[in-house]
Design an enzyme around this catalytic site. Structure first.
Site, PDB file in Angstrom:
ATOM      1  N   GLN A  25      -8.682  53.464  -3.467  1.00 36.28           N
ATOM      2  CA  GLN A  25      -8.174  52.942  -2.212  1.00 36.28           C
ATOM      3  C   GLN A  25      -7.066  53.858  -1.713  1.00 36.28           C
ATOM      4  O   GLN A  25      -6.586  54.742  -2.442  1.00 36.28           O
ATOM      5  CB  GLN A  25      -7.630  51.532  -2.402  1.00 36.28           C
ATOM      6  CG  GLN A  25      -6.516  51.444  -3.436  1.00 36.28           C
ATOM      7  CD  GLN A  25      -6.282  50.054  -3.960  1.00 36.28           C
ATOM      8  OE1 GLN A  25      -6.666  49.073  -3.356  1.00 36.28           O
ATOM      9  NE2 GLN A  25      -5.624  49.952  -5.110  1.00 36.28           N
ATOM     10  N   HIS A  30       5.697  35.908  -6.238  1.00 35.57           N
ATOM     11  CA  HIS A  30       5.465  36.101  -7.673  1.00 35.57           C
ATOM     12  C   HIS A  30       6.082  34.987  -8.507  1.00 35.57           C
ATOM     13  O   HIS A  30       5.551  34.632  -9.567  1.00 35.57           O
ATOM     14  CB  HIS A  30       5.981  37.479  -8.098  1.00 35.57           C
ATOM     15  CG  HIS A  30       5.142  38.611  -7.587  1.00 35.57           C
ATOM     16  ND1 HIS A  30       5.486  39.361  -6.485  1.00 35.57           N
ATOM     17  CD2 HIS A  30       3.926  39.079  -7.995  1.00 35.57           C
ATOM     18  CE1 HIS A  30       4.548  40.257  -6.255  1.00 35.57           C
ATOM     19  NE2 HIS A  30       3.593  40.112  -7.151  1.00 35.57           N
ATOM     20  N   ASP A  80      -3.908  37.790 -10.080  1.00 36.43           N
ATOM     21  CA  ASP A  80      -3.115  38.315  -8.956  1.00 36.43           C
ATOM     22  C   ASP A  80      -3.965  39.333  -8.213  1.00 36.43           C
ATOM     23  O   ASP A  80      -3.742  40.543  -8.311  1.00 36.43           O
ATOM     24  CB  ASP A  80      -1.824  38.942  -9.487  1.00 36.43           C
ATOM     25  CG  ASP A  80      -0.898  39.387  -8.368  1.00 36.43           C
ATOM     26  OD1 ASP A  80      -1.107  38.972  -7.217  1.00 36.43           O
ATOM     27  OD2 ASP A  80       0.032  40.182  -8.649  1.00 36.43           O
TER      28      ASP A  80
END
Length: 573
Positions: A269, A313, A416
């Site tokens: 990416q 988080h 996550d």
């Protein structure tokens, strides 16, 4: 539909009506091989243009299935139009082919740069995507009828043999182009320069065929015209190569609003980091350093903002760390080290395994001064082990070790991962994925999942919940305010990067001023919800806020949604 010359349609071994044999500077056999070589090159370039459009549109818009479908369907339709339009050029096939290749080289070569410019400065790229797919498809479709005419003029051949030779060269060229794009052009030159270089190769191949091999078919005026056009096209493409780097910097400035401190294409990416490297100062996370607070973008989508990442988080990790043992923890995704930072605040944690697909993100999390300061060098802790792998494949390998070799279970699994609405992430929110995760969960273990925006896209959120329940886990839904409009957002920036609001979402919660992260806590038995008695001090999260988010999501529950599977993904509905 490809339109063939008259001789091919009737099966005659001669030339098309009204056509005379070409006067070539080489023997006919060699001339025929040269024509087929150009067919090979043009086919390779054409497929590179197609893959370039799909790849760039996926990056800019985010839904790879939709973008690939749009590009392919529009391009194939346009190829039929181009084949029909080429019928008018067969009487002057050499000139027509030269003009078509010059146009294709220019349009295909600048397509990536033009799409990126539309996204960066105008906030949307869908219209440009359709336009370039249509134009490139028309020009590619015009190639085959003209090449069929030229190859028949080079050497008399039965129609079946001519078609077989032509398509064999075309298909082999497409194979080479399809392999060159991901393994050579993209990693070696990038999207913009790779497309420009492909256009240059395309222009040279077409010019050599027409201006040398078929030069005796051209009038002096046509020769000079084609020579000038091709020189102009090559000059424009060369200028694009020279300007590609400053163009990327300017476009990145327009997209991210500040100069990117880090911008790398990792092979998985594009990773862009903006902002300063200031230290965190209490609940507010200080802004010391140049460029404002740190922000991390993956493929153009905001994944970390130092202004509010602590709320995300903390809400993701701390409810899962309550209500049971937490010695062994597994983090799926989370290569930035920020979830690990929160996990390591518990002294009872003995080991943390992080499974991250992109080694470039792990490298930045260990070496970038801003990110390491934010994650408190969590990945350097001796209790932490990182694995570079696809989370789905890694879970599958761990779960099929056979009798007596089963992997040790985890007390807590933290998922996550990017939003499920992004096509590349759908398998990571599937029934099969959660089934594999449940196999590695201890008897009293907990699984926590970032499940996307619960208000703007409530159907997506509750589909994740239904999918988790389908593997035998009980769930507790909860949400937390503070999600930036662009967090994991996708498509065009004209909407501010925010996903469209689900029409079935509760009206009372639809205020654009308040956006939420959505989470799901799951276990084999209904998990207790809250913070552990020994939870460390949190920067901006309280038990009361968590419970309020849990009560709100419970009231808004949408029951009866089908689970998402690999064979029937539900997140694009």
């Amino acid at each position: 539909m490809i339109d063939l010359p008259e001789s091919a349609r009737v099966g005659a071994p001669g030339l098309p009506d009204g056509m005379t044999p070409a006067r070539l500077p080489v023997p006919a056999r060699l001339g025929r091989l040269l024509v087929l070589a150009v067919v090979f090159v043009c086919a390779a370039c054409g497929l590179v243009y197609e893959l370039e459009l799909v790849a760039l549109a996926t990056y800019l818009v985010g839904d790879s299935v939709t973008q690939a479908s749009v590009v392919l369907s529009v391009m194939v339709f346009a190829m039929g139009i181009g084949a029909l339009l080429a019928k008018r050029l067969r009487c002057r096939a050499a000139v027509g082919f030269g003009a078509v290749e010059a146009g294709l080289a220019l349009v295909g070569g600048v397509s990536a740069m033009a799409l990126y410019a539309c996204f960066a400065w105008f906030g949307q790229s869908c219209s440009a995507l359709v336009g370039f797919s249509l134009a490139i498809g028309i020009l590619i479709g015009a190639e085959v009828p003209l090449l069929m005419t030229l190859i028949q003029r080079v050497r008399r051949q039965d129609a079946g043999g001519a078609v077989a030779d032509l398509f064999a060269a075309d298909y082999v060229g497409a194979l080479v182009g399809g392999l060159a794009f991901p393994f050579l052009l993209l990693p070696g030159f990038g999207q913009l320069t790779g497309a420009l270089l492909t256009g240059a190769v395309n222009a040279v191949a077409g010019a050599v065929l027409v201006l040398w091999l078929f030069r005796r078919d051209l009038s002096a005026r046509a020769r000079w015209a084609l020579l000038g056009v091709n020189a102009l096209v090559l000059a424009l493409l060369a200028a694009g190569v020279v300007l590609a780097t400053p163009f990327e910097r300017a476009a990145r400035l327009a997209v991210y609003g500040s100069s990117a401190r880090v911008a790398v294409q990792t092979g998985v990416q594009e990773v862009v980091m903006t902002g300063g490297t200031g230290a965190r100062t209490g609940a507010g996370h200080g802004r010391k350093g140049s460029g404002g607070p740190l922000a991390l973008y993956l493929d153009g989508r905001l994944r970390v903002s130092a202004e509010n990442e602590f709320r995300y988080h903390e809400a993701l990790v701390h409810p899962a760390m309550a209500g049971g043992p937490r010695g062994r923890v597994l983090v799926l995704g989370g290569g930035d080290g920020l979830a690990v930072r929160e996990i390591l605040r518990y002294r009872s944690v003995r080991s943390v395994t992080v499974v991250e697909l992109d080694p470039g993100v792990l490298r930045l999390a260990r070496t970038d001064p801003g990110l390491t300061r934010l994650n408190r060098h969590s990945l350097a802790d001796p209790r932490v082990r990182t694995v570079t792998a696809d989370a789905f494949d890694w879970l599958r390998q761990r779960g099929v070790r056979g009798p007596g070799r089963r992997a040790a279970p985890y007390d807590v699994i933290v998922s996550d991962l990017p939003d499920p609405g992004i096509t590349a992430s759908t398998k990571l929110y599937s029934q099969e994925f959660y089934g594999l995760a449940a196999q590695l969960l201890a008897r009293d273990g907990r699984l926590v999942v970032h499940a996307g925006p619960p208000i703007e896209r409530s159907r997506l959120y509750w589909t994740v919940e239904s999918t988790i329940r389908s593997v035998g886990l009980r769930t507790v839904p909860y949400r937390l305010s503070g999600r930036p409009a662009a967090f994991s957002g996708g498509p065009d920036r004209s909407a501010g990067g925010a996903p469209p609001r689900d029409p079935a979402a509760p009206a009372a919660a639809s205020s654009p001023a308040t956006r939420y992260w959505g989470f799901l806590l799951a276990a084999r038995h209904r998990p207790s919800f809250g913070l552990a008695p020994d939870a460390p001090p949190l920067a901006g999260l309280s038990t009361e806020e968590l419970r309020a988010g849990q009560r709100a999501e419970t009231r808004d529950r949408r029951a009866g949604l089908p689970a998402s599977t690999l064979m029937r993904p539900r997140y694009q509905d």
